[in-house]
Enzyme design. Structure first.
Site, PDB file in Angstrom:
ATOM      1  N   SER A 103       0.864  -1.180   0.000  1.00 38.44           N
ATOM      2  CA  SER A 103       0.000   0.000   0.000  1.00 38.44           C
ATOM      3  C   SER A 103       0.898   1.226   0.000  1.00 38.44           C
ATOM      4  O   SER A 103       1.238   1.759   1.049  1.00 38.44           O
ATOM      5  CB  SER A 103      -0.915  -0.003   1.228  1.00 38.44           C
ATOM      6  OG  SER A 103      -1.813  -1.074   1.179  1.00 38.44           O
ATOM      7  N   LYS A 178      -6.199   2.179  -3.793  1.00 37.95           N
ATOM      8  CA  LYS A 178      -6.111   1.383  -2.567  1.00 37.95           C
ATOM      9  C   LYS A 178      -6.308   2.261  -1.334  1.00 37.95           C
ATOM     10  O   LYS A 178      -7.059   1.902  -0.411  1.00 37.95           O
ATOM     11  CB  LYS A 178      -4.753   0.682  -2.512  1.00 37.95           C
ATOM     12  CG  LYS A 178      -4.376   0.105  -1.158  1.00 37.95           C
ATOM     13  CD  LYS A 178      -5.257  -1.051  -0.738  1.00 37.95           C
ATOM     14  CE  LYS A 178      -4.759  -1.655   0.566  1.00 37.95           C
ATOM     15  NZ  LYS A 178      -5.602  -2.770   1.015  1.00 37.95           N
ATOM     16  N   LYS A 247      -1.547   4.822   8.224  1.00 37.96           N
ATOM     17  CA  LYS A 247      -0.668   5.179   7.108  1.00 37.96           C
ATOM     18  C   LYS A 247      -1.468   5.339   5.816  1.00 37.96           C
ATOM     19  O   LYS A 247      -1.301   6.322   5.081  1.00 37.96           O
ATOM     20  CB  LYS A 247       0.395   4.092   6.919  1.00 37.96           C
ATOM     21  CG  LYS A 247       1.369   4.363   5.761  1.00 37.96           C
ATOM     22  CD  LYS A 247       1.893   3.085   5.150  1.00 37.96           C
ATOM     23  CE  LYS A 247       0.811   2.349   4.392  1.00 37.96           C
ATOM     24  NZ  LYS A 247       1.293   1.183   3.638  1.00 37.96           N
TER      25      LYS A 247
END
Length: 305
Positions: A103, A178, A247
């Protein structure tokens, strides 16, 4: 000529909760596979379990591979693996492909792709959604960003790991998608738990509320696959870290900033997840954010017979 001689040689770097079952599915497809994890014991254990060759460095993976998959926590770590000491990029042959399934941050992914292109190495970003259960079954949803010809080359490989493959644009587009997917998932989780807390204090059974939500318009992935399984059970072990969720939400908000998009709800969502991270500490499963919501509500959810 045997099957492995006909197929490209694959490297796989990052053998964590998601990476290990993904690598297993690649190996099951008959590919000659070289694997590496930051933990040497994990490298050798996974290699032995799935019939792969263990490597001692990223450079060794590159030297043995035509296509290398990276499944790592952050773009910074990806850069280190590629360009650091004993890095992957120096040993990859011209014409090789890196399939970046972490990611990552879209802007950094594009920068990495440009550095690799100067070495005649292509990069595709191919992040996944579906969690550990779907990683094990090879049923992940995989987003793909890159050049059309490169995507066609790697399609049979990624199809070993996912059943839904969606091309979303050029390099970096899949990493943006994503992060935005996780933003939607994170928002749905928070509002669902908040509703359970309200209903619980009113006198409703949390289990019954989840059943009603799942038969009604309030249904989402969290109500279906997380609330009973990992929150009401008090397990909090879905297999995706709270730190990683924070994150990814940060990446989504960075994309918003870069596109000059006003995001009042998304900003609050990140603020709440970040507060949960600070309150609960590092190393928590993302479903433990429900515990933070319980703290600020002054109530606790749990099975009620």
């Amino acid at each position: 000529m045997n099957q492995q001689q006909q197929l490209p040689k694959i490297g796989f770097i990052g053998l964590g909760a998601m990476g290990a079952p993904m690598a297993r599915n690649v190996a099951a497809g008959g590919y000659a596979l070289t694997v590496l994890d930051s933990d040497a014991e994990t490298t050798h254990k996974v290699a032995a379990d799935i019939g792969a060759t263990p490597a001692a460095s990223a450079a060794e993976v590159g030297a043995r591979s035509d296509i290398v998959v990276t499944m790592l926590p952050t773009s910074r770590i990806v850069e280190t693996v590629l360009f650091g000491a004993d890095g992957l990029a120096a040993s990859l042959k011209p014409g090789s492909i890196v399939v970046e399934m972490s990611s990552g941050a879209p802007s950094r992914t594009r920068e990495i792709a440009e550095r690799l292109a100067a070495l005649d190495i292509a990069l595709v970003d191919a992040p996944v959604s579906g969690g550990v259960p779907r990683a094990k079954t090879g049923d992940l949803a995989i987003m793909l960003g890159g050049e059309a010809a490169t995507l066609e080359t790697i399609r049979p490989l990624v199809a070993r790991m996912g059943s839904t493959l969606t091309v979303v644009g050029g390099v970096g587009a899949a990493h943006a998608m994503k992060a935005l997917n996780n933003l939607v998932s994170a928002g749905g989780f928070l509002i669902g738990i908040e509703a359970l807390l309200i209903g619980s204090r009113f006198g409703l059974s949390p289990e019954t509320m989840v059943d009603v939500l799942n038969a009604s318009t309030g249904m989402n992935n969290s109500t279906q696959k997380k609330f009973k399984q990992f929150v009401l059970s008090r397990r909090f072990d879905a297999g995706f870290g709270l730190d990683l969720m924070v994150k990814d939400l940060g990446i989504a908000l960075d994309v918003a900033s870069e596109t000059d998009t006003t995001t009042p709800f998304s900003s609050l969502c990140l603020e709440l997840w970040s507060a949960a991270q600070k309150t609960l500490g590092t190393g928590q499963d993302h479903t433990a954010v429900a515990r933070f919501q319980e703290i600020i509500a002054g109530s606790e959810l749990g099975p009620r017979g």
